[in-house]
Enzyme design. Sequence first.
Site, PDB file in Angstrom:
ATOM      1  N   LYS A  35      33.003  37.468  40.567  1.00  0.00           N
ATOM      2  CA  LYS A  35      34.152  37.727  41.308  1.00  0.00           C
ATOM      3  C   LYS A  35      35.333  37.639  40.672  1.00  0.00           C
ATOM      4  O   LYS A  35      36.487  39.523  41.358  1.00  0.00           O
ATOM      5  CB  LYS A  35      34.127  36.717  42.771  1.00  0.00           C
ATOM      6  CG  LYS A  35      32.955  36.925  44.112  1.00  0.00           C
ATOM      7  CD  LYS A  35      33.143  36.012  44.065  1.00  0.00           C
ATOM      8  CE  LYS A  35      33.371  34.346  44.099  1.00  0.00           C
ATOM      9  NZ  LYS A  35      32.597  33.788  42.893  1.00  0.00           N
ATOM     10  N   THR A  36      35.817  37.281  40.572  1.00  0.00           N
ATOM     11  CA  THR A  36      37.218  37.287  40.310  1.00  0.00           C
ATOM     12  C   THR A  36      37.499  38.362  39.330  1.00  0.00           C
ATOM     13  O   THR A  36      38.732  39.808  39.199  1.00  0.00           O
ATOM     14  CB  THR A  36      38.409  36.090  39.618  1.00  0.00           C
ATOM     15  OG1 THR A  36      37.925  35.175  40.663  1.00  0.00           O
ATOM     16  CG2 THR A  36      40.086  36.746  39.268  1.00  0.00           C
ATOM     17  N   ASP A 220      41.146  37.804  46.780  1.00  0.00           N
ATOM     18  CA  ASP A 220      40.212  36.858  46.001  1.00  0.00           C
ATOM     19  C   ASP A 220      40.420  35.488  46.713  1.00  0.00           C
ATOM     20  O   ASP A 220      41.574  35.126  47.719  1.00  0.00           O
ATOM     21  CB  ASP A 220      41.061  36.838  44.937  1.00  0.00           C
ATOM     22  CG  ASP A 220      39.679  35.730  43.339  1.00  0.00           C
ATOM     23  OD1 ASP A 220      38.587  35.724  44.103  1.00  0.00           O
ATOM     24  OD2 ASP A 220      39.964  35.411  42.277  1.00  0.00           O
ATOM     25  N   GLU A 221      38.867  34.944  46.442  1.00  0.00           N
ATOM     26  CA  GLU A 221      38.729  33.258  47.486  1.00  0.00           C
ATOM     27  C   GLU A 221      38.948  34.031  49.018  1.00  0.00           C
ATOM     28  O   GLU A 221      39.859  32.906  49.917  1.00  0.00           O
ATOM     29  CB  GLU A 221      39.879  32.486  47.340  1.00  0.00           C
ATOM     30  CG  GLU A 221      39.800  32.000  45.604  1.00  0.00           C
ATOM     31  CD  GLU A 221      38.916  31.435  44.580  1.00  0.00           C
ATOM     32  OE1 GLU A 221      37.221  31.282  45.641  1.00  0.00           O
ATOM     33  OE2 GLU A 221      39.061  31.170  43.946  1.00  0.00           O
ATOM     34  N   GLN A 251      31.818  28.285  48.983  1.00  0.00           N
ATOM     35  CA  GLN A 251      33.073  27.394  48.243  1.00  0.00           C
ATOM     36  C   GLN A 251      34.359  27.186  49.547  1.00  0.00           C
ATOM     37  O   GLN A 251      35.471  26.979  48.463  1.00  0.00           O
ATOM     38  CB  GLN A 251      33.378  28.119  47.108  1.00  0.00           C
ATOM     39  CG  GLN A 251      32.936  27.977  46.122  1.00  0.00           C
ATOM     40  CD  GLN A 251      33.625  28.856  44.700  1.00  0.00           C
ATOM     41  OE1 GLN A 251      34.318  28.245  43.787  1.00  0.00           O
ATOM     42  NE2 GLN A 251      32.610  29.742  44.348  1.00  0.00           N
ATOM     43  N   ARG A 606      33.244  23.943  38.360  1.00  0.00           N
ATOM     44  CA  ARG A 606      33.623  24.836  37.030  1.00  0.00           C
ATOM     45  C   ARG A 606      33.277  24.000  35.825  1.00  0.00           C
ATOM     46  O   ARG A 606      34.674  24.610  35.332  1.00  0.00           O
ATOM     47  CB  ARG A 606      34.922  23.673  37.280  1.00  0.00           C
ATOM     48  CG  ARG A 606      35.970  23.540  39.560  1.00  0.00           C
ATOM     49  CD  ARG A 606      36.897  25.284  39.176  1.00  0.00           C
ATOM     50  NE  ARG A 606      35.016  25.838  39.824  1.00  0.00           N
ATOM     51  CZ  ARG A 606      34.924  26.874  40.543  1.00  0.00           C
ATOM     52  NH1 ARG A 606      35.907  27.784  39.607  1.00  0.00           N
ATOM     53  NH2 ARG A 606      34.135  27.245  40.799  1.00  0.00           N
TER      54      ARG A 606
HETATM   55  P1  ATP Z   1      34.428  31.742  41.339  1.00  0.00           P
HETATM   56  O1  ATP Z   1      34.099  31.749  42.177  1.00  0.00           O
HETATM   57  O2  ATP Z   1      34.437  29.888  41.046  1.00  0.00           O
HETATM   58  O3  ATP Z   1      36.231  31.597  41.264  1.00  0.00           O
HETATM   59  P2  ATP Z   1      34.426  34.122  40.042  1.00  0.00           P
HETATM   60  O4  ATP Z   1      33.006  34.510  40.072  1.00  0.00           O
HETATM   61  O5  ATP Z   1      35.236  34.158  40.428  1.00  0.00           O
HETATM   62  O6  ATP Z   1      34.273  32.504  40.056  1.00  0.00           O
HETATM   63  P3  ATP Z   1      34.795  34.652  37.318  1.00  0.00           P
HETATM   64  O7  ATP Z   1      35.440  33.637  37.065  1.00  0.00           O
HETATM   65  O8  ATP Z   1      35.135  35.750  37.603  1.00  0.00           O
HETATM   66  O9  ATP Z   1      33.978  34.431  38.207  1.00  0.00           O
HETATM   67  O10 ATP Z   1      33.530  34.571  36.154  1.00  0.00           O
HETATM   68  C1  ATP Z   1      32.957  33.689  34.953  1.00  0.00           C
HETATM   69  C2  ATP Z   1      33.566  33.844  33.674  1.00  0.00           C
HETATM   70  O11 ATP Z   1      31.899  34.554  33.576  1.00  0.00           O
HETATM   71  C3  ATP Z   1      34.388  33.591  33.276  1.00  0.00           C
HETATM   72  O12 ATP Z   1      34.505  32.973  32.528  1.00  0.00           O
HETATM   73  C4  ATP Z   1      34.477  35.331  33.393  1.00  0.00           C
HETATM   74  O13 ATP Z   1      34.559  36.049  31.711  1.00  0.00           O
HETATM   75  C5  ATP Z   1      32.613  35.536  32.379  1.00  0.00           C
HETATM   76  N1  ATP Z   1      31.379  37.014  32.879  1.00  0.00           N
HETATM   77  C6  ATP Z   1      31.879  37.341  34.537  1.00  0.00           C
HETATM   78  N2  ATP Z   1      30.936  38.199  34.386  1.00  0.00           N
HETATM   79  C7  ATP Z   1      30.795  39.027  32.968  1.00  0.00           C
HETATM   80  C8  ATP Z   1      29.705  39.925  32.139  1.00  0.00           C
HETATM   81  N3  ATP Z   1      29.306  40.055  33.203  1.00  0.00           N
HETATM   82  N4  ATP Z   1      29.452  39.363  31.095  1.00  0.00           N
HETATM   83  C9  ATP Z   1      30.507  38.449  30.058  1.00  0.00           C
HETATM   84  N5  ATP Z   1      31.014  37.216  30.968  1.00  0.00           N
HETATM   85  C10 ATP Z   1      31.348  37.639  32.512  1.00  0.00           C
HETATM   86 MG    MG Z   2      37.200  33.433  40.898  1.00  0.00          MG
END
Ligand code: ATP
Ligand code: MG
Length: 723
Positions: A35-36, A220-221, A251, A606
């Site tokens: 997402k981020t 975000d969040e 979350q 995490r």
């Molecule tokens: P959270 O809910 O904990 O905030 P999130 O959904 O925001 O998580 P991110 O932090 O954006 O998730 O991504 C998690 C990890 O996966 C990061 O290390 C990110 O670089 C990696 N990632 C996300 N998408 C891809 C992709 N398409 N290919 C490779 N790595 C990815």
């Molecule tokens: Mg995130």
Amino acid sequence: MDVTSVIESLNSAQRSAVTAPAQAMLVLAGAGSGKTRVLVHRIAWQIQVLGVPAQSILAVTFTNKAAMEMRNRIEDLLSISTRSMWIGTFHGLAHRLLRRHAEQAKLPATFQVIDSDDQLRLIKRLLKNLNLDEAQWPAKQIQWYINAQKEEGQRAKHQQPSFDLYQNQLLIIYKAYEDICQRSGLVDFAELLLRVHELLRDDLELLTFYQQRFSQVHVDEFQDTNTIQYAWLRLLTQNRDNLFVVGDDDQSIYGWRGAKIENIHNFQKQYPNHQVIRLEQNYRSTGHILKAANNLIAHNQSRMGKELWTDAGDGELISLYSAFNEQDEAYFVVEKIRAWVQDGGLREDVAILYRSNAQSRLFEERLISAAIPYRVYGGLRFFERMEIKNALAYLRLISNHHDDSAFERVINTPTRGIGVKTLEDIRTIAREQTLSLWQATVYLLQQNNLSARSANALKTFLMLIKNLATECTDLELFEQVKRVVERSGLIELYKKEQGDKSEARVENLEELVNAARLFDFEQDAGEALNPLDLFLAHATLESGEMQGETFEDCVQLMTLHAAKGLEFKLVFLVGLEEGLFPSQQSVDDVGRLEEERRLCYVGMTRAMQHLYISYAESRRLYGRDTYPRPSRFLRELPTHSFQEVRMRANVNRSVSTPKAKSVSPSLTSGQSYQPGQQVSHPKFGAGVILQIEGEGTQERVQINFKTAGVKWLMIAYAHLQLS
Ligand code: ATP
Ligand code: MG
């Protein structure tokens, strides 16, 4: 790097979110699904491909640390500066708006932001002024009430007096609090948000300006926004439907502080043309970790429902450690970290996550004795330290003489012979004549009723502040801070202080000068804001949970709440005990219990590769020895995804037939006993010894009690009887 090539490194759902035209959009997806990453790439896409100017970008994240990461990631992607983008926390951005439009927001240009500690002091003083007994009107509760009202957008004047005397009194206090803050130019955290909301709501011209300025508003969040934050976003986007939010209902962990998961539903209703994108592939954690987290969160009833998968393979099993007490737990964790570092692992890839701040101390002690550098997030940090707050109070008073809260803090620090009685007189005059404490002091001096000694002391203090204010006008920010630190007498005060803290306090004050030197205020061209006011606000906003610091190669210690959005290769989730996690206050309330479970889900997700979960069978908590049961969350993990681990390999696991005994001697260290023996404990009753570990006073036994379950006990203290 070229953005179009970066788009190729996204999966198709992520890509469609990144490249969608400006419109209302909700990316609803589980932890670690990107997402981020989507948010950051979308900003980069807008600038690089759509040609959106950098100053049209607005992005809100939850912590300063996350905001900083976001800036870095965009800079990496685009190789351009992010200075003119509005990227920050709700509080940080609100502050920025208020500084620019202080007058329209009916605030003095020198207004100061106060943190929750200063807010509490102010309320205490107010209660005294109102002659209210703190035993009956606990300041903390009042603080909670005021903040909750503000977070709902409610001013004291909005509320109808009721028949309820208690409610009416609360209202009176709230009103008096609003008055004193307005008079002294003080703005608390909740006020930042409320004030900005009112500003935009009531000033159509300003609102239109910002609506047009921001081409898309990114959040975000989103699941953790509260009522007023959402109202703020809504104002900014109401005519353009250009709100882009990412979040995860699983979350949502700030309900206790007014966050509204309903905002996700409201969003869907209020932006009827929105698009929803779901991301289901997790890129962060290995299979066992992800499966266990999915299993845990499935125990919550109120969910929007989603399942995550990974193609990363099962990876390592989760390790579960049953410590016999909290010392043992800390010892175990630090031993594992030591081994990790020895094997070439980086310290910054390791996090110890706990439910409450107080748990950090034992880990800190262990880490210190193992000479492993660490950093604590969420404890008492730099800007929250007493000496720093004192120095900042001097700076605040120089910037605004009517800042009562700063005045109270430093009038007698260091002591300058101003007696309790004189201070009380100043407060009384201020209260009766609605003056600031500064004005009341001037008035008192004019009355000429003071003893020469008191009058001199007061005059010296006023002169000191006035002179410093004049001297500082033409100085650079760091020189101002330096001058104030030196001239306030704080350095001498702490130099004279006994004890090992003294030196550290002086060093911290020097560090404050350094911080001012390095302070880099982000300003749009044309903004002529006072660097000192910006620095003071920065100090307040950077402390507390909103703070962020750059990662060095340190082990990271933080509460689960502070760990949101982050990821680490090796995670220790500690203290999984009933009463601690889930917390005691939540166990009887389904809603709160579900929030605790989400917190546990946040913690587990995490971890990228290695996850250790631990609990202690006895723990000294709030000065008492407790024998908690393992957390219910452990029973909600699938058994095939974790393994129990022990500290040492040479554990005696053999169970032999119990020998019949006709007497019941007390079992103490050094006596012979073995697995399989039947024993009884004064509190837990009858049980069977399962295993024995350690030697001498450290010797301990694991016993399966008939009613109390399996526990570790220290032999020397357990008062066991053979039965
Ligand atoms: P959270 O809910 O904990 O905030 P999130 O959904 O925001 O998580 P991110 O932090 O954006 O998730 O991504 C998690 C990890 O996966 C990061 O290390 C990110 O670089 C990696 N990632 C996300 N998408 C891809 C992709 N398409 N290919 C490779 N790595 C990815
Ligand atoms: Mg995130």
